[in-house]
Design a protein around this motif. Sequence first.
Motif, PDB file in Angstrom:
ATOM      1  N   PHE A 168     -30.668  20.234  -2.470  1.00  0.00           N
ATOM      2  CA  PHE A 168     -31.505  20.372  -3.666  1.00  0.00           C
ATOM      3  C   PHE A 168     -30.631  20.617  -4.889  1.00  0.00           C
ATOM      4  O   PHE A 168     -30.699  19.871  -5.871  1.00  0.00           O
ATOM      5  CB  PHE A 168     -32.465  21.544  -3.447  1.00  0.00           C
ATOM      6  CG  PHE A 168     -33.613  21.574  -4.411  1.00  0.00           C
ATOM      7  CD1 PHE A 168     -34.495  20.511  -4.514  1.00  0.00           C
ATOM      8  CD2 PHE A 168     -33.830  22.694  -5.206  1.00  0.00           C
ATOM      9  CE1 PHE A 168     -35.561  20.551  -5.395  1.00  0.00           C
ATOM     10  CE2 PHE A 168     -34.893  22.748  -6.080  1.00  0.00           C
ATOM     11  CZ  PHE A 168     -35.761  21.677  -6.177  1.00  0.00           C
ATOM     12  N   LEU A 169     -29.792  21.638  -4.843  1.00  0.00           N
ATOM     13  CA  LEU A 169     -28.926  21.952  -5.981  1.00  0.00           C
ATOM     14  C   LEU A 169     -27.651  21.124  -5.939  1.00  0.00           C
ATOM     15  O   LEU A 169     -27.211  20.575  -6.938  1.00  0.00           O
ATOM     16  CB  LEU A 169     -28.550  23.435  -5.982  1.00  0.00           C
ATOM     17  CG  LEU A 169     -29.672  24.438  -6.150  1.00  0.00           C
ATOM     18  CD1 LEU A 169     -29.117  25.848  -6.155  1.00  0.00           C
ATOM     19  CD2 LEU A 169     -30.447  24.176  -7.418  1.00  0.00           C
ATOM     20  N   GLY A 170     -27.038  21.043  -4.742  1.00  0.00           N
ATOM     21  CA  GLY A 170     -25.750  20.373  -4.614  1.00  0.00           C
ATOM     22  C   GLY A 170     -25.859  18.855  -4.740  1.00  0.00           C
ATOM     23  O   GLY A 170     -24.978  18.220  -5.305  1.00  0.00           O
ATOM     24  N   GLY A 171     -26.938  18.260  -4.228  1.00  0.00           N
ATOM     25  CA  GLY A 171     -27.111  16.808  -4.334  1.00  0.00           C
ATOM     26  C   GLY A 171     -27.171  16.384  -5.786  1.00  0.00           C
ATOM     27  O   GLY A 171     -26.453  15.479  -6.221  1.00  0.00           O
ATOM     28  N   SER A 172     -28.023  17.081  -6.560  1.00  0.00           N
ATOM     29  CA  SER A 172     -28.092  16.760  -7.984  1.00  0.00           C
ATOM     30  C   SER A 172     -26.798  17.186  -8.676  1.00  0.00           C
ATOM     31  O   SER A 172     -26.312  16.518  -9.587  1.00  0.00           O
ATOM     32  CB  SER A 172     -29.304  17.443  -8.627  1.00  0.00           C
ATOM     33  OG  SER A 172     -29.342  18.812  -8.294  1.00  0.00           O
TER      34      SER A 172
ATOM     35  N   GLY B 294     -20.529  11.991  -9.908  1.00  0.00           N
ATOM     36  CA  GLY B 294     -20.959  10.597  -9.998  1.00  0.00           C
ATOM     37  C   GLY B 294     -21.033   9.934  -8.640  1.00  0.00           C
ATOM     38  O   GLY B 294     -21.562  10.514  -7.682  1.00  0.00           O
ATOM     39  N   ALA B 295     -20.442   8.750  -8.523  1.00  0.00           N
ATOM     40  CA  ALA B 295     -20.585   7.924  -7.322  1.00  0.00           C
ATOM     41  C   ALA B 295     -20.218   8.629  -6.006  1.00  0.00           C
ATOM     42  O   ALA B 295     -20.861   8.380  -4.987  1.00  0.00           O
ATOM     43  CB  ALA B 295     -19.790   6.635  -7.477  1.00  0.00           C
ATOM     44  N   PRO B 296     -19.181   9.494  -5.970  1.00  0.00           N
ATOM     45  CA  PRO B 296     -18.868  10.127  -4.684  1.00  0.00           C
ATOM     46  C   PRO B 296     -20.062  10.845  -4.062  1.00  0.00           C
ATOM     47  O   PRO B 296     -20.126  11.016  -2.838  1.00  0.00           O
ATOM     48  CB  PRO B 296     -17.748  11.113  -5.041  1.00  0.00           C
ATOM     49  CG  PRO B 296     -17.048  10.452  -6.186  1.00  0.00           C
ATOM     50  CD  PRO B 296     -18.145   9.792  -6.986  1.00  0.00           C
ATOM     51  N   ALA B 297     -21.058  11.237  -4.883  1.00  0.00           N
ATOM     52  CA  ALA B 297     -22.248  11.916  -4.363  1.00  0.00           C
ATOM     53  C   ALA B 297     -22.979  11.082  -3.317  1.00  0.00           C
ATOM     54  O   ALA B 297     -23.643  11.630  -2.439  1.00  0.00           O
ATOM     55  CB  ALA B 297     -23.212  12.253  -5.505  1.00  0.00           C
ATOM     56  N   PHE B 298     -22.839   9.759  -3.385  1.00  0.00           N
ATOM     57  CA  PHE B 298     -23.578   8.896  -2.457  1.00  0.00           C
ATOM     58  C   PHE B 298     -23.193   9.143  -1.004  1.00  0.00           C
ATOM     59  O   PHE B 298     -23.882   8.712  -0.092  1.00  0.00           O
ATOM     60  CB  PHE B 298     -23.366   7.414  -2.796  1.00  0.00           C
ATOM     61  CG  PHE B 298     -23.780   7.047  -4.190  1.00  0.00           C
ATOM     62  CD1 PHE B 298     -24.845   7.675  -4.807  1.00  0.00           C
ATOM     63  CD2 PHE B 298     -23.087   6.068  -4.897  1.00  0.00           C
ATOM     64  CE1 PHE B 298     -25.228   7.342  -6.099  1.00  0.00           C
ATOM     65  CE2 PHE B 298     -23.460   5.732  -6.198  1.00  0.00           C
ATOM     66  CZ  PHE B 298     -24.520   6.368  -6.796  1.00  0.00           C
ATOM     67  N   TYR B 299     -22.077   9.831  -0.780  1.00  0.00           N
ATOM     68  CA  TYR B 299     -21.671  10.069   0.607  1.00  0.00           C
ATOM     69  C   TYR B 299     -22.743  10.862   1.349  1.00  0.00           C
ATOM     70  O   TYR B 299     -22.956  10.685   2.544  1.00  0.00           O
ATOM     71  CB  TYR B 299     -20.304  10.776   0.670  1.00  0.00           C
ATOM     72  CG  TYR B 299     -20.354  12.280   0.877  1.00  0.00           C
ATOM     73  CD1 TYR B 299     -20.483  12.821   2.156  1.00  0.00           C
ATOM     74  CD2 TYR B 299     -20.297  13.151  -0.201  1.00  0.00           C
ATOM     75  CE1 TYR B 299     -20.541  14.198   2.346  1.00  0.00           C
ATOM     76  CE2 TYR B 299     -20.351  14.526  -0.014  1.00  0.00           C
ATOM     77  CZ  TYR B 299     -20.478  15.041   1.255  1.00  0.00           C
ATOM     78  OH  TYR B 299     -20.547  16.400   1.435  1.00  0.00           O
ATOM     79  N   ILE B 300     -23.444  11.742   0.588  1.00  0.00           N
ATOM     80  CA  ILE B 300     -24.463  12.596   1.218  1.00  0.00           C
ATOM     81  C   ILE B 300     -25.577  11.737   1.810  1.00  0.00           C
ATOM     82  O   ILE B 300     -26.160  12.057   2.837  1.00  0.00           O
ATOM     83  CB  ILE B 300     -25.038  13.596   0.192  1.00  0.00           C
ATOM     84  CG1 ILE B 300     -23.900  14.371  -0.486  1.00  0.00           C
ATOM     85  CG2 ILE B 300     -26.001  14.574   0.860  1.00  0.00           C
ATOM     86  CD1 ILE B 300     -24.365  15.236  -1.643  1.00  0.00           C
ATOM     87  N   LEU B 301     -25.861  10.625   1.151  1.00  0.00           N
ATOM     88  CA  LEU B 301     -26.891   9.704   1.622  1.00  0.00           C
ATOM     89  C   LEU B 301     -26.352   8.889   2.806  1.00  0.00           C
ATOM     90  O   LEU B 301     -27.031   8.684   3.808  1.00  0.00           O
ATOM     91  CB  LEU B 301     -27.241   8.772   0.459  1.00  0.00           C
ATOM     92  CG  LEU B 301     -28.529   7.988   0.493  1.00  0.00           C
ATOM     93  CD1 LEU B 301     -29.703   8.925   0.685  1.00  0.00           C
ATOM     94  CD2 LEU B 301     -28.677   7.232  -0.826  1.00  0.00           C
TER      95      LEU B 301
END
Lengths: 68, 479
Positions: B59-63, B70-77
Amino acid sequence: MIGAVKLRLYHWLAVIPPLGMLVGVPLLNRPRPLILGLPPLMAWIILWILVTPVVLGVIFALDRTNES
Amino acid sequence: VNAALVIIAGFFVVAIALGLAARRGRQMNLEQWSLGGRGFGTILVFLLMAGEIYTTFTFLGGSGWAYGQGAPAFYILAYMLIAYTMSYFLLPPIWRYAKEQRLLSQADYFIRKYESPSLGVLVAVVSVVACVPYLVLQLKGLGIIVSEASYGSVAPNAAVWAGGFALIVFVVASGVRGSAWTAVLKDLMILVAAVFTGVYLPLHYYGGYGAMFAAIERAKPGFLVLPQKGMSASWFISTVLLTGFGFYMWPHTFGSVYTARDERVLRKNAVIMPLYALVLVFVFFVGFAAVLQVPGLRGSDADLSLLRISKVTFGPGTVGLLGAAGVLTALVPGSMLLVMSTTIIAQNIYRPLARGADDRRIAIVARSAVPLVTLLAIWLTLRGGSAIVPLLLMGYNLVTQLMPAVLLSLWERPRASAAGAFAGIVAGELVVAYLTLSGATLPALVPWAPQVIKDLNIGIVALVVNVLVLGVVSAISRR
């Protein structure tokens, strides 16, 4: 044999989404063109997440261990 | 007192009430308390598994990752795709064995499969060491959410105490049943909160997703692609694999497999879970929308981006609802972590010491450990400091080290020896501890290697050492 269940040929379909998604990461790592408004890498990952339940659903339907 | 605070407090009370109501009509013996009597159908197992991915981190970390990295966040998905695909094959055999042997915990699985009580103690210690920082992270997130969403009228420390108290009450009373029932409310809230904000904010501020991403790309060129060095494609792929592999090794995740009524439930869940992972896309949209609207949040403050942009955009009523959703994302995984870590303490650490203790005794010990573990977690949370972040990173790598031994145990007879599994896990954990505490990086360790290697997630090193030691010791000890 995995846990006394024989892995059948159609089980190997499951490797397609992870492999497909990961192989595309370096190729789609670019800012443009936006796909449906999304950065290409994001759109690519979402595409494979949509494919995954289809593939696993097919495996589930074929899986005879689910009977009984 | 503002509207936001009233709403958050209201949901807090409802969550506790749901958690307490979950025990109705049940005799709360050990199997019932820890595993819901192994009777959960598709929906409850789904809610528990969803409870594990939609934590305060998502919730907090994803956003926050979308906002800050930026783009590195997509790893969570991306890692969820790996985890769920694997779960189709991994979880049914584990469930079958657990049911047949009436196992309670992940450590039990190792004890029976490898016929080695000492391996069980090792796994139990690893589990508890990994779970506590994760619990601390949930409490810390809860404190931040409540204090932000209540416009500062509740101090984070007060919120941490309140959250800890709520956990003690319904976990002691209802065990994992309480987690599942509270998860019903949580998942409804998070679904509505994520989809609403993820659709509304980009439209409101930019007129659409395309316009939003175009604006971000103009303002911060390269933000929406993985960089050439550091969090590169090589980092991305290795992190996705490592995180996906480690996912089901968390003791509370492993334990939630045991709650299923039959193995079909687990296969069905593997099919539908990826769709639920898509909720994360909306969480990312919020983080991206915040990039140009509430700039300037640096470092760990990036985690505040979702709540900050919501406060700028919405009135206290909506902010209160988002805050309530956030509180629930802390309580559900927090309660699961508590149930499993205390079950492990009682079953795998206390029981071998107190020979001849019966199940009733174990149940009492497990429930008595709940307030103690919670108080420890509250103390660590309030002591604060950034020390908890490396601990959490270490936690993920610690549990991932259990994976090779689990994979090799799926056959009728394990393909590794107990000594091999034990040595591999110990070696892997030592490497994890050394790398985390020394802050070592691959570029520093292998400066001569090509960039592709330097960018690999350093957790791979520990896993490689683990597998090598496991293989060698197994080969020797078999003879």
